[in-house]
Motif scaffolding. Structure first.
Motif: not given
Ligand code: PLP
Length: 371
Positions: A10, A13-15, A17, A20-21
């Motif tokens: 996770t 992913y936060q780094s 995000a 990616i989105e």
């Protein structure tokens, strides 16, 4: 109490995000969910990253191995030399195509196939050597390629745990005939589900994998061979296109953590540390716990809030699925010893300095508590 997991997807992913989105939304809006343009784009970029002619993506690392063996026409009656100290997917793929895995024990210091023992296992049925770059540490590909050339064998590299690892200036997966990669979330380059790829500079292998992964037909609705439905989802390709840009940075962070662990744990008695090896990408940092103390150490760490893992508690030659191969207990002693001793400590690029400090302090305390 702290909470330090062995792996954490996770925070990575936060780094990233936002990127990616954006990429995933573009796939959703574009509607090309199967074999969309991002799949080809990722294959091209990953081939460039590895410095090989071609990458063909597929649904998992397991399928990559399966497709590689099929592409090389390895099947019933053929033997494939490999290591018993790996994840089941390695020999599962060999068995699924109808071939027989022949196990060669590993080296105690590298956990990888002992290249001194390979030649003694070669028979007239041997078709390939399938080395596994375990925990991110490259096998001795120089010796493996020499043996393969001498006996006219194919080499299939299982790079599932070693994306980005380097052996003598070359990325693993580009030294043998074909390299097999996994993008399972815990691997060095992980997507948000299952994913895999083969890398090769051999046009015939690339072409065969390319159609075997989509039902064995070069032309739509014409099928020459039994194939698989094994494509990389476009959404996963979109995720990987972002993550590939960070892979080298993340692998460097793993090397730094490994260096820190090795320095800080050097004086702890009762364990054997992995040696630093240049080119290793440290998918796992795996120590050996001596004197049958592993369960106690793992419990001590767990009570402190630190996760650790045993990869792998049963070597493959002793797995029920391979009981027909008739390997006795004691037949591959180093693999059996490692299965009893190995313990993987928390290792992921985002592991903070303070968390690393808690890990080494706790491992030291565990041994102090035992004596
Ligand atoms: C993860 C792994 C595989 C299989 O990869 P999947 O993508 O999970 O199918 C194969 N070999 C090794 C050594 C692995 O660690």
């Amino acid at each position: 109490m702290v909470n330090i997991p062995p792996f954490d997807a996770t925070c990575q992913y936060q780094s990233i995000a936002a990127d990616i989105e954006k990429n995933i939304c573009a796939v959703m809006a574009g509607g090309r969910y199967i074999m969309g343009p991002q799949v080809k784009e990722f294959e091209a970029q990953f081939a460039e990253y590895l410095s090989c002619e071609q990458v063909i993506s597929c649904n998992s690392g397991t399928d990559a191995l399966h497709l590689a063996l099929r592409a090389l026409k390895i099947g019933a009656g053929d033997e494939v030399i490999t290591t018993p100290f790996t994840f089941i997917a390695t020999t599962e793929a060999i068995g699924i195509v109808g071939a027989t895995p022949v196990f060669v024990d590993v080296d105690l210091n590298t956990y990888n196939i002992d290249t001194d023992l390979i030649e003694s296992q070669i028979t007239e049925r041997t078709k390939a050597i399938l080395p596994v770059h375990l925990y991110g540490r490259p096998c001795n590909m120089t010796v493996i390629m020499e043996i393969a050339r001498k006996y006219n064998l194919k080499v299939i590299e299982d790079c599932a745990q070693a994306t980005g690892a380097v052996w003598e200036g070359k990325k693993v997966g580009t030294i043998g005939d074909v390299g097999c990669f996994s993008f399972f979330p815990t691997k060095n380059l992980g997507c948000f589900g299952d994913g895999g790829a083969i890398a090769t500079s051999d046009k015939v292998i690339a072409e065969r994998v390319e159609y075997l992964r989509r039902h064995g037909g070069k032309v739509k609705y014409q099928h020459e061979e039994l194939g698989l439905n094994s494509r990389l989802d476009t959404i996963q390709a979109a995720v990987l296109l972002v993550k590939l840009q960070y892979l080298d940075r993340w692998n460097s962070a793993r090397v730094e953590i490994a260096n820190y662990y090795i320095n800080q744990l050097a004086n702890v008695k009762g364990i054997v540390l992995p040696t630093m090896q240049s080119g290793s990408v440290w998918n796992q940092f795996t120590i050996r716990v001596l004197d049958k103390q592993r369960a106690k150490v793992q419990k001590f760490l767990k009570e402190k809030g630190i996760g650790s893992m045993v990869y792998y508690p049963i070597p493959l030659h002793l797995q029920q699925v391979h009981s027909n191969l008739n390997y006795a207990l004691g037949s591959l002693p180093i693999s059996e010893q490692l299965s009893d001793e190995v313990l993987s400590l928390p290792m992921f690029p985002e592991l903070t300095a303070s968390a690393q400090k808690v890990v080494v302090e706790s491992v030291s305390q565990a041994f102090f508590a035992l004596t």
